[in-house]
Scaffold this active site. Structure first.
Site: not given
Length: 253
Positions: A130-132
C-alpha cells in the site's frame, strides 16, 4: 562547448577521455603491504594502466578490500549501441484506474512474490504494498487492482496454484539475491514449470530486481523485466496495456 566523439567514448576522470576509472575489489589475502601490491598487480595484469591503491581495509579472516584509481585505453562506439527497451505508454495512477474501469470493465488481478530461496522482499514490497516507495503508492492502493503479495521464499508451484485460484492476469516475480546467479536458476524454473503445465500463455510473466533488465528477462522467457528505479505505475501500465491488447485480440470489450 566540448564536442564529444561518440564513436570513441572513454571513461572520464579529471579531463575528457583520460580513461580514469575507480575500481573496488576484495582479495582473499591477509591485510598488509603485500596485499596492496597484489591489488595493484592484479589491475596491471587486467590491462589497466598506472593503478594506484587509494583505500585499503582489513576485512578480517584473511580478506582485504581495496579501492584503486587506474587508467583504461579502451573506448566504445556509443553510436552502435542498441538496447532492447519497453515501449509501453507510462500512465499515472488515476489514468490507470480510469482505463481499468472504462476499458477492462473488471479489476486487474496481479500476484507478486519472491520465489524459491529468495527472502528479500524490499523489491516486491515497493511495487505491491500500500505505502509503495519514494512517494509512489503500491498496487495495493489501487481500487481497480486486486494485488496479492505472497511475500518471500514462495515456491514456484505455490505461486502458480494461487494464480490459477484467483484467475490472475499477471505474475510479478522479484529476485534480489544474485550470488552464483541464483536469480537465473529461480527465474528459469518458473518459466519451465509454466511451460510444463501448459500455462505459459495463461499469465503475463514479469521479473524485477537489481540485476534485471528488459532484455535479460525476455531472454529467460518473460514478457518484461523491470530494474532499479521502477515504480508501481510502471508495472501497472505495462500489465494493463498487455491485458487490454489481449482482450481486443479475443474480441472483448
Amino acid at each position: 562547448m566540448t564536442v564529444v566523439d561518440l564513436s570513441k567514448v572513454r571513461p572520464y576522470g579529471d579531463t575528457l577521455n583520460d580513461g580514469i576509472v575507480q575500481l573496488s575489489l576484495t582479495l582473499p589475502v591477509p591485510f598488509g603491504d603485500e596485499a596492496q601490491e597484489a591489488a595493484r598487480l592484479w589491475a596491471l595484469a587486467s590491462g589497466f594502466q598506472d593503478p594506484k591503491v587509494v583505500h585499503a581495509q582489513d576485512l578480517g579472516e584473511n580478506f582485504s578490500f581495496f579501492v584503486l584509481y587506474a587508467r583504461s585505453t579502451i573506448s566504445v562506439n556509443f553510436k552502435d549501441i542498441k538496447v532492447l527497451k519497453l515501449s509501453h505508454e507510462r500512465l499515472d495512477k488515476p489514468e490507470i484506474e480510469e482505463r481499468i474501469r472504462t476499458l477492462l470493465g473488471r479489476r486487474l488481478i496481479v500476484i507478486g512474490a519472491c520465489i524459491e530461496s529468495d527472502a528479500h522482499t524490499v523489491g516486491i514490497d515497493a511495487i505491491m504494498n500500500m505505502k509503495g516507495y519514494n512517494g509512489h503508492k503500491g498496487l495495493e492502493s489501487y481500487h481497480e487492482i486486486q494485488a496479492v503479495n505472497l511475500g518471500a521464499q514462495v515456491a514456484c508451484e505455490e505461486l502458480i496454484a494461487k494464480a490459477l485460484e484467483l484467475s490472475a492476469d499477471a505474475l510479478l516475480i522479484s529476485q534480489v539475491v544474485t550470488q552464483k546467479s541464483l536469480h537465473v536458476k529461480n527465474l528459469t524454473r518458473m518459466v519451465e514449470l509454466l511451460e510444463l503445465e501448459g500455462l505459459r500463455e495463461r499469465f503475463l510473466l514479469v521479473a524485477g530486481g537489481p540485476r534485471i533488465t528488459y532484455e535479460f528477462a525476455k531472454e529467460l522467457g518473460y514478457d518484461a523485466g523491470f530494474g532499479p528505479g521502477t515504480y508501481a505505475e510502471d508495472v501497472a501500465s505495462f500489465v494493463l496495456e498487455q491485458v487490454l491488447a489481449e482482450q481486443e485480440r479475443k474480441g472483448g470489450r
